[in-house]
Design a protein around this motif. Structure first.
Motif, mmCIF file in Angstrom:
data_model
loop_
_atom_site.group_PDB
_atom_site.id
_atom_site.type_symbol
_atom_site.label_atom_id
_atom_site.label_comp_id
_atom_site.label_asym_id
_atom_site.label_seq_id
_atom_site.Cartn_x
_atom_site.Cartn_y
_atom_site.Cartn_z
ATOM 1 N N SER A 122 0.833 -1.205 0.000
ATOM 2 C CA SER A 122 0.000 0.000 0.000
ATOM 3 C C SER A 122 0.865 1.252 0.000
ATOM 4 O O SER A 122 1.928 1.290 0.625
ATOM 5 C CB SER A 122 -0.905 0.007 1.237
ATOM 6 O OG SER A 122 -1.584 1.241 1.356
ATOM 7 N N ASP A 123 0.387 2.288 -0.701
ATOM 8 C CA ASP A 123 1.076 3.578 -0.663
ATOM 9 C C ASP A 123 0.317 4.598 0.186
ATOM 10 O O ASP A 123 0.590 5.796 0.136
ATOM 11 C CB ASP A 123 1.296 4.123 -2.076
ATOM 12 C CG ASP A 123 -0.012 4.453 -2.796
ATOM 13 O OD1 ASP A 123 -1.096 4.117 -2.269
ATOM 14 O OD2 ASP A 123 0.050 5.043 -3.894
ATOM 15 N N LEU A 124 -0.640 4.125 0.992
ATOM 16 C CA LEU A 124 -1.382 5.007 1.882
ATOM 17 C C LEU A 124 -0.434 5.587 2.931
ATOM 18 O O LEU A 124 0.314 4.855 3.574
ATOM 19 C CB LEU A 124 -2.517 4.239 2.564
ATOM 20 C CG LEU A 124 -3.363 5.007 3.584
ATOM 21 C CD1 LEU A 124 -4.068 6.186 2.923
ATOM 22 C CD2 LEU A 124 -4.376 4.072 4.238
ATOM 23 N N GLY A 175 -2.173 8.982 -1.188
ATOM 24 C CA GLY A 175 -2.160 7.623 -1.694
ATOM 25 C C GLY A 175 -2.952 7.524 -2.978
ATOM 26 O O GLY A 175 -3.668 8.462 -3.378
#
Length: 270
Positions: free
Chosen positions: A113-115, A140
């Protein structure tokens, strides 16, 4: 008199005193110099979004065992590990037998995840109520985002208001239902709590009493302002952890808050 007999009689005197004892200690423990230090022992990052399989294990040095541990300002527990965690930053607190504490921050990463998120805070300048704020900025690939403070409900508002000083946990969730925890602290500004009209009575009624912290009983003599001021940090720490006052005496959360506010304001004779 042998040393063993002398120590026994001293302990017996402390236990039989009708005023107060701090677990048979004659003086307040100096939490600024004799406190536990919590550090990361190991961690396991969660394997994916909402897999809830992250783990943080802690180790403690210094202080006086037994120790208890808290995650993001929550309830204390005896176990030194926290499981079923998502990604994000977590604040781990430890307290020892004497009520002295320490904190460390640990981050877990979800590789898939890029959150990400950051938080900005404004201090609370009230004491028994709150006017602090937390504003979260999320980023994100999978917006829009929702936000939750502690165990509240998710919503689209990224600002939380009316907060007291303390540690909070914000959970951010994206459109793919991937969540991230963010531990952040609302600081305390000057509150104006008065020694003479508010805190002095709390100390005089619960601590500077016959057989307790007064002249001829236990040190320090908390009926003297200079002694209260020089021990202000310890008094705040021990009342906050409810290690003080002793012997079954209790003070309200409002009284604990007033002591902490007065100490954080500079412990002045106002």
């Amino acid at each position: 008199m042998t040393q063993k007999t002398s120590l026994f009689k001293i302990a017996l005197l402390l236990l039989c005193c009708s005023g107060c004892t701090y677990r048979t200690e004659s003086d307040l423990v100096d939490c600024e110099t004799d406190h536990p230090v919590v550090t990361l022992e190991s961690k396991t990052d969660p394997t994916g979004c909402n897999t809830h399989d992250g783990v943080i294990s802690l180790t403690v040095t210094s202080g006086t065992p037994p120790y208890q541990f808290s995650l993001n300002g929550g309830d204390f527990q005896d176990a030194n590990a926290f499981t079923q965690l998502d990604g994000g930053s977590f604040t781990i607190g430890v307290r020892d037998f004497n009520g002295c504490g320490h904190e460390t921050t640990v981050s877990l990463v979800v590789a898939s995840s890029d959150l990400a998120a950051t938080a900005a805070t404004e201090q609370n300048t009230e004491c028994t109520s709150g006017n602090g704020t937390i504003t979260v900025t999320a980023s994100g690939s999978n917006g829009p985002f929702e936000y939750r403070l502690d165990n509240g409900s998710f919503g689209t508002d990224n600002t939380f208001v009316g907060l007291k000083q303390g540690l909070y946990n914000v959970t951010i969730k994206d459109a793919e239902d991937c969540s991230l925890s963010l531990s952040t602290t609302v600081g305390r500004g000057q509150t104006g709590i008065s020694w003479n009209s508010e805190v002095k009575t709390i100390i005089a009624t619960n601590c500077a009493i016959t057989g307790c912290h007064v002249k001829g009983s236990q040190n320090p003599d908390l009926s003297v302002f200079a002694n209260v001021k020089s021990n202000a940090g310890n008094i705040k720490s021990r009342t906050s952890s409810r290690a003080m006052p002793p012997d079954g005496r209790t003070i309200s959360q409002t009284e604990i808050d007033k002591i902490a506010c007065w100490v954080d304001d500079g412990a002045t004779e106002n």
